[in-house]
Design a protein around this motif. Structure first.
Motif, PDB file in Angstrom:
ATOM      1  N   TRP A  79       3.570  -6.129  -1.290  1.00 36.45           N
ATOM      2  CA  TRP A  79       3.002  -5.147  -0.516  1.00 36.45           C
ATOM      3  C   TRP A  79       2.447  -5.645   0.888  1.00 36.45           C
ATOM      4  CZ3 TRP A  79      -0.396  -1.179  -2.937  1.00 36.45           C
ATOM      5  CH2 TRP A  79       0.238  -0.950  -4.438  1.00 36.45           C
ATOM      6  N   ASP A  80       2.239  -4.585   1.892  1.00 36.35           N
ATOM      7  CA  ASP A  80       1.727  -4.829   3.165  1.00 36.35           C
ATOM      8  C   ASP A  80       0.394  -5.233   3.106  1.00 36.35           C
ATOM      9  OD1 ASP A  80       0.891  -4.759   5.769  1.00 36.35           O
ATOM     10  OD2 ASP A  80       2.080  -2.771   6.201  1.00 36.35           O
TER      11      ASP A  80
ATOM     12  N   VAL B 213      -3.273   4.149  -0.193  1.00 34.55           N
ATOM     13  CA  VAL B 213      -3.515   5.138  -1.016  1.00 34.55           C
ATOM     14  C   VAL B 213      -2.389   5.569  -1.888  1.00 34.55           C
ATOM     15  CG1 VAL B 213      -5.057   6.881  -2.095  1.00 34.55           C
ATOM     16  CG2 VAL B 213      -5.974   5.329  -0.290  1.00 34.55           C
ATOM     17  N   GLU B 214      -1.441   5.998  -1.191  1.00 35.74           N
ATOM     18  CA  GLU B 214      -0.340   6.937  -1.950  1.00 35.74           C
ATOM     19  C   GLU B 214       0.486   5.484  -2.655  1.00 35.74           C
ATOM     20  OE1 GLU B 214       0.284   9.890  -2.270  1.00 35.74           O
ATOM     21  OE2 GLU B 214      -1.717  10.442  -1.348  1.00 35.74           O
ATOM     22  N   GLN B 215       0.631   4.369  -1.948  1.00 33.12           N
ATOM     23  CA  GLN B 215       1.639   3.269  -2.756  1.00 33.12           C
ATOM     24  C   GLN B 215       0.668   3.008  -4.118  1.00 33.12           C
ATOM     25  OE1 GLN B 215       4.347   0.770  -1.541  1.00 33.12           O
ATOM     26  NE2 GLN B 215       4.022   1.667  -3.581  1.00 33.12           N
TER      27      GLN B 215
ATOM     28  N   MET C 298       7.453   2.264   2.339  1.00 30.00           N
ATOM     29  CA  MET C 298       6.480   2.482   0.908  1.00 30.00           C
ATOM     30  C   MET C 298       7.534   2.635  -0.068  1.00 30.00           C
ATOM     31  SD  MET C 298       3.411   5.056  -0.163  1.00 30.00           S
ATOM     32  CE  MET C 298       4.504   6.413  -0.557  1.00 30.00           C
ATOM     33  N   VAL C 299       7.124   1.666  -1.151  1.00 31.73           N
ATOM     34  CA  VAL C 299       7.817   1.682  -2.348  1.00 31.73           C
ATOM     35  C   VAL C 299       7.363   3.015  -3.522  1.00 31.73           C
ATOM     36  CG1 VAL C 299       8.357   0.723  -4.516  1.00 31.73           C
ATOM     37  CG2 VAL C 299       8.451  -0.598  -2.597  1.00 31.73           C
ATOM     38  N   THR C 300       8.316   3.842  -3.833  1.00 30.14           N
ATOM     39  CA  THR C 300       7.981   5.057  -4.629  1.00 30.14           C
ATOM     40  C   THR C 300       8.527   4.905  -5.774  1.00 30.14           C
ATOM     41  OG1 THR C 300       9.709   6.255  -3.690  1.00 30.14           O
ATOM     42  CG2 THR C 300       7.522   6.527  -2.437  1.00 30.14           C
ATOM     43  N   HIS C 301       8.203   5.535  -7.040  1.00 28.65           N
ATOM     44  CA  HIS C 301       8.488   5.423  -8.342  1.00 28.65           C
ATOM     45  C   HIS C 301       8.666   6.569  -8.944  1.00 28.65           C
ATOM     46  CE1 HIS C 301       7.388   1.192  -7.834  1.00 28.65           C
ATOM     47  NE2 HIS C 301       6.373   1.389  -7.413  1.00 28.65           N
ATOM     48  N   GLU C 302       9.372   6.570 -10.057  1.00 28.58           N
ATOM     49  CA  GLU C 302       9.383   7.682 -10.995  1.00 28.58           C
ATOM     50  C   GLU C 302       8.258   7.844 -11.633  1.00 28.58           C
ATOM     51  OE1 GLU C 302      11.984   9.320 -14.759  1.00 28.58           O
ATOM     52  OE2 GLU C 302      12.749   7.733 -13.644  1.00 28.58           O
TER      53      GLU C 302
ATOM     54  N   TYR D 218      -2.763  -2.548  -6.355  1.00 28.20           N
ATOM     55  CA  TYR D 218      -3.043  -1.176  -7.041  1.00 28.20           C
ATOM     56  C   TYR D 218      -4.269  -0.933  -7.715  1.00 28.20           C
ATOM     57  CZ  TYR D 218      -1.853  -1.671 -11.808  1.00 28.20           C
ATOM     58  OH  TYR D 218      -1.732  -2.097 -13.245  1.00 28.20           O
ATOM     59  N   TYR D 219      -4.665  -1.732  -8.516  1.00 28.08           N
ATOM     60  CA  TYR D 219      -5.857  -1.576  -9.333  1.00 28.08           C
ATOM     61  C   TYR D 219      -7.224  -1.588  -8.111  1.00 28.08           C
ATOM     62  CZ  TYR D 219     -10.121  -2.601 -11.764  1.00 28.08           C
ATOM     63  OH  TYR D 219     -11.397  -2.234 -12.302  1.00 28.08           O
TER      64      TYR D 219
END
Length: 271
Positions: free
Chosen positions: A255-256, A230-232, A1-5, A190-191
């Protein structure tokens, strides 16, 4: 999963000065400085993120506008778009006091502006001879009554008629239909994921959530196999990185697809 600041979650009360001035300047440019102006959506609910969010406004004028006035208002908003300080644009509906105070579904309005109409407005391709109708206003008016902010004018619940919860749910469900049709979720992941979570939450009576709050609700209610997507989506929504308009819908990365389509299929069984 890609995480961000994560960026700073903002509300109208504490938003960056350039965002506030852009909103107020756009209202002036549209010739609506004396109208009643209300913020709804993420900027009202404390989850406006500069890199992702639009600015949602409802504007109330005393009486119906002439075609010339409607065009002037639309051009005023469209003309400010190129100088906006954030990637997201304004989404504005202008209603008369009578339209605001009388429930209909779909609700009539005088003028609508959003990014998808900018070119058509500036190129003179729209017809302003009549007012329009918008079923989405059932959702916007529900939010503004429950959680909106008056920039000017009386409190929202003194101006806007109550919307039956069934009409609110119909409006958000129609938006969800677009998200879940075919492979649309792969184009705006994401939307779409966050919107689906928000709509699922509306099955609990009198629930009006932001997209961010929908994800937090989903943490407690969705099956484990869908939690990662959902977390992504939530991480991407909060992402502080500034992206191009082309990258915005996907947050600029892959994305997956299998996980997204599995989520889509499960949501369809729930709604």
């Amino acid at each position: 999963m890609v995480t961000h600041e994560s960026g700073r979650a903002q509300s109208w009360a504490d938003c960056d000065a350039d965002v506030r001035e852009y909103v107020l300047g756009a209202v002036r440019a549209a010739g609506l400085a004396d109208a009643w102006v209300y913020v709804h959506g993420s900027l009202a609910m404390g989850c406006f993120y500069r890199a992702k969010s639009d600015v949602d406004l409802l504007v109330v004028v005393p009486e119906a506008l002439t075609p010339v006035e409607r065009e002037r208002v639309a051009r005023g908003f469209a003309g400010t778009a190129a100088a906006r300080p954030v990637l997201g644009d304004l989404e504005v509906s202008v209603l008369t006091r009578a339209q605001a105070a009388t429930h209909e579904h779909p609700r009539p309005y005088e003028v609508h502006y959003s990014a998808m109409w900018t070119d058509a407005i500036l190129e003179g391709r729209l017809d302003y001879t009549g007012s329009g109708e918008d079923p989405d206003l059932a959702a916007h008016l529900t939010v503004v009554r429950k959680r909106g902010v008056a920039v000017s004018g009386p409190a929202p619940d003194e101006v806007f008629a109550p919307v039956p919860y069934a009409d609110y749910r119909a409006a958000v469900a129609a938006d969800l239909d677009d998200v879940l049709t075919g492979d649309a979720l792969l184009e705006s992941p994401y939307y779409g994921v966050l919107n689906a979570c928000r709509v699922l939450a509306t099955q609990e009576p009198d629930t009006v959530l932001s997209k961010e709050e929908g994800a937090l609700w989903a943490r407690e209610h969705l099956p484990p196999e869908h939690q990662a997507i959902v977390e992504q989506a939530l991480s991407c929504y909060r992402n502080a990185e500034l992206l191009s308009a082309k990258e915005r819908d996907t947050d600029g990365h892959d994305w997956d697809a299998a996980a997204l389509l599995s989520f889509r299929d499960w949501v369809l069984t729930q709604v």
